[in-house]
Design an enzyme around this catalytic site. Structure first.
Site, short mmCIF file in Angstrom:
data_model
loop_
_atom_site.label_atom_id
_atom_site.label_comp_id
_atom_site.label_asym_id
_atom_site.label_seq_id
_atom_site.Cartn_x
_atom_site.Cartn_y
_atom_site.Cartn_z
N ASP A 180 2.25 -9.22 9.07
CA ASP A 180 0.56 -9.55 8.79
C ASP A 180 0.54 -10.72 8.91
O ASP A 180 0.14 -11.48 7.77
CB ASP A 180 0.15 -8.69 7.80
CG ASP A 180 0.60 -7.15 7.83
OD1 ASP A 180 -0.26 -6.46 8.53
OD2 ASP A 180 1.55 -6.64 7.17
N HIS A 208 8.87 0.97 3.32
CA HIS A 208 10.13 1.16 4.42
C HIS A 208 10.60 -0.06 4.07
O HIS A 208 10.62 -0.86 3.24
CB HIS A 208 9.28 1.19 6.00
CG HIS A 208 8.67 0.22 6.20
ND1 HIS A 208 8.70 -1.25 6.06
CD2 HIS A 208 6.97 0.36 6.40
CE1 HIS A 208 7.29 -1.51 6.54
NE2 HIS A 208 6.32 -0.83 6.72
N GLU A 209 11.80 -0.16 5.30
CA GLU A 209 12.56 -1.36 4.96
C GLU A 209 11.83 -2.90 5.03
O GLU A 209 12.44 -3.84 4.39
CB GLU A 209 13.65 -1.39 6.29
CG GLU A 209 14.73 -0.59 6.00
CD GLU A 209 15.73 -0.95 4.63
OE1 GLU A 209 16.02 -2.15 4.53
OE2 GLU A 209 16.20 -0.24 3.77
N MET A 224 8.48 -2.41 11.91
CA MET A 224 8.27 -1.28 10.91
C MET A 224 6.78 -1.42 10.43
O MET A 224 6.13 -2.55 10.02
CB MET A 224 9.22 -1.29 9.80
CG MET A 224 10.66 -1.05 10.36
SD MET A 224 11.73 -0.73 8.78
CE MET A 224 13.05 -0.19 9.82
N HIS A 233 9.15 -3.52 3.46
CA HIS A 233 8.78 -3.64 2.07
C HIS A 233 9.90 -3.91 1.17
O HIS A 233 9.93 -4.84 0.34
CB HIS A 233 8.13 -2.33 1.67
CG HIS A 233 6.57 -2.15 2.32
ND1 HIS A 233 6.73 -0.94 3.21
CD2 HIS A 233 5.52 -2.40 2.32
CE1 HIS A 233 5.47 -0.65 3.52
NE2 HIS A 233 4.73 -1.55 2.93
N VAL A 249 10.50 -7.31 9.76
CA VAL A 249 11.74 -6.08 9.96
C VAL A 249 11.47 -5.25 11.02
O VAL A 249 10.14 -4.84 11.08
CB VAL A 249 12.00 -5.58 8.47
CG1 VAL A 249 13.16 -4.50 8.68
CG2 VAL A 249 12.18 -6.54 7.48
N GLY A 256 4.80 -10.42 4.25
CA GLY A 256 5.44 -10.03 5.57
C GLY A 256 4.69 -10.85 6.69
O GLY A 256 3.51 -10.90 6.61
N ARG A 278 2.27 2.84 9.54
CA ARG A 278 1.31 3.59 10.18
C ARG A 278 2.09 4.14 11.61
O ARG A 278 1.58 4.90 12.20
CB ARG A 278 0.28 2.69 10.81
CG ARG A 278 -0.84 2.37 9.73
CD ARG A 278 -2.08 1.64 10.20
NE ARG A 278 -3.13 1.58 9.18
CZ ARG A 278 -3.57 0.61 8.59
NH1 ARG A 278 -2.92 -0.49 8.67
NH2 ARG A 278 -4.72 0.64 7.75
N MET A 315 0.82 -1.09 -0.10
CA MET A 315 -0.12 -0.01 -0.09
C MET A 315 0.86 1.31 0.00
O MET A 315 0.29 2.19 0.27
CB MET A 315 -1.09 -0.02 1.19
CG MET A 315 -1.77 -1.11 1.18
SD MET A 315 -3.44 -0.78 1.88
CE MET A 315 -2.74 -0.48 3.62
P1 AMP Z 1 1.59 -2.76 3.24
O1 AMP Z 1 2.06 -1.91 2.60
O2 AMP Z 1 1.46 -2.60 4.76
O3 AMP Z 1 0.04 -3.43 3.09
O4 AMP Z 1 2.58 -4.10 3.53
C1 AMP Z 1 2.75 -4.62 2.11
C2 AMP Z 1 3.70 -6.06 2.66
O5 AMP Z 1 4.71 -5.70 3.41
C3 AMP Z 1 2.93 -7.05 3.23
O6 AMP Z 1 3.10 -8.39 3.02
C4 AMP Z 1 3.13 -6.73 4.90
O7 AMP Z 1 3.18 -7.92 5.60
C5 AMP Z 1 4.78 -6.47 4.58
N1 AMP Z 1 5.27 -5.79 5.56
C6 AMP Z 1 4.82 -4.76 6.32
N2 AMP Z 1 5.59 -4.24 7.26
C7 AMP Z 1 6.66 -5.20 7.48
C8 AMP Z 1 7.95 -5.54 8.25
N3 AMP Z 1 7.91 -4.56 9.15
N4 AMP Z 1 8.48 -6.51 7.87
C9 AMP Z 1 8.22 -7.38 6.98
N5 AMP Z 1 7.31 -7.13 6.22
C10 AMP Z 1 6.42 -6.06 6.23
#
Ligand code: AMP
Length: 283
Positions: free
Chosen positions: A150, A34-35, A184, A37, A176, A147, A187, A30
């Site tokens: 989630d 960050h690291e 990370m 992603h 991460v 990740g 939000r 979305m």
């Molecule tokens: P999002 O942009 O929050 O929908 O996350 C996109 C993808 O990045 C999802 O598969 C998340 O699980 C993964 N993700 C988000 N935060 C982290 C993190 N801190 N460490 C590893 N993967 C992450």
């Protein structure tokens, strides 16, 4: 890096990769990268020929009272990060491209979607599954990267891929964390400085639980009590749930043994953060 906004062009580009004999790795996000992603982008780069990243703040996975409108967005910054990582294609569709006014079809993974975060976010995983299935159909990746942050989402998407016999392998990568242990998350930037400092209690309480389990504690209620106690000492933290579940059906686990998932959701102000830990095998 090629940036594509339409489904038709994305399909053409994916077909071109395939005809050239190149495998596709896909990282759905979305944005506000960050690291966490970027670790997924690196994993995809290492294992496939062409890495496609999507940035799409998916309206279907936000409840009416949730943060869709104010979810952080920064296309230029994200784009620069992805160029830096050597991503091949950025898919960046508008909401109306993904959900035209006559859109009618949604995917639900029964039971799993109602557990943990699903209790307070009805429709959330339905939105996630629907958009991810659409993206899989548009991009047709061999591999897709998610990740462990989630954990429930990853489990539900794996179930969807298995139930629909999808030809995509899901790779779930470790959480991460910031140097102080906070997982990370896009939000995290909502947090006030005080709440940001307080939020380290999430990881600390999970680590304390892991230590108790290493020390021989196996009673889920005792481990949950320990976590709740530590969270409760942080005045800024408002607990939504702390659960220990078996990692397949997400039912309450009878013990805090190896492979169980400890998952929590906690509010700091209006910001809802999640974190989790899979209890490691002994020794
Ligand atoms: P999002 O942009 O929050 O929908 O996350 C996109 C993808 O990045 C999802 O598969 C998340 O699980 C993964 N993700 C988000 N935060 C982290 C993190 N801190 N460490 C590893 N993967 C992450």
């Amino acid at each position: 890096m090629l940036t594509i906004a339409t489904i038709a062009e994305m399909k053409d580009a994916a077909r071109a990769e395939k005809s050239a004999g190149r495998t596709i790795g896909f990282v759905p996000t979305m944005g506000y990268l960050h690291e966490g992603h970027l670790s997924l982008v690196r994993a995809s780069k290492a294992a496939t020929d062409s890495t496609v990243v999507s940035i799409f703040v998916n309206p279907a996975q936000f409840g009416p009272q949730e943060d869709y409108a104010r979810y952080p967005r920064d296309f230029e910054r994200d784009s620069a990060f992805l160029i830096g990582e050597g991503a091949d294609i950025l898919f960046f569709p508008e909401a109306a491209e993904m959900y035209p006014p006559d859109f009618r079809t949604f995917v639900e993974v029964e039971r799993l979607q109602d557990k943990l975060c699903g209790r307070t976010r009805p429709g959330h995983f339905r939105g996630v599954c629907t958009v991810v299935l659409k993206l899989f159909e548009i991009i047709r990746p061999e591999k897709a990267y998610f990740g462990q942050k989630d954990a429930q989402q990853a489990l539900i998407l794996k179930k969807m891929a298995a139930d629909f016999n999808l030809d995509v392998e899901l790779d779930v990568r470790p959480i991460v964390r910031e140097p102080d242990g906070l997982a990370m998350s896009s939000r995290n930037q909502y947090l006030s400085p005080g709440d940001r400092r307080a939020a380290v209690v999430l990881n600390r309480s999970l680590e304390a639980a892991a230590a108790a389990i290493r020390g021989g504690e196996r009673r889920p209620d005792v481990v949950i009590g320990l976590i709740r106690g530590l969270l409760g000492r942080e005045p800024a933290a408002r607990i939504e749930y702390v659960e220990i579940v078996e990692a397949r059906l997400l039912e309450a686990a009878p013990d805090a043994g190896p492979g169980r998932l400890i998952a929590l959701a906690v509010y700091f102000g209006n910001t809802r953060l999640i974190d989790n830990l899979i209890i490691p095998a002994e020794g």
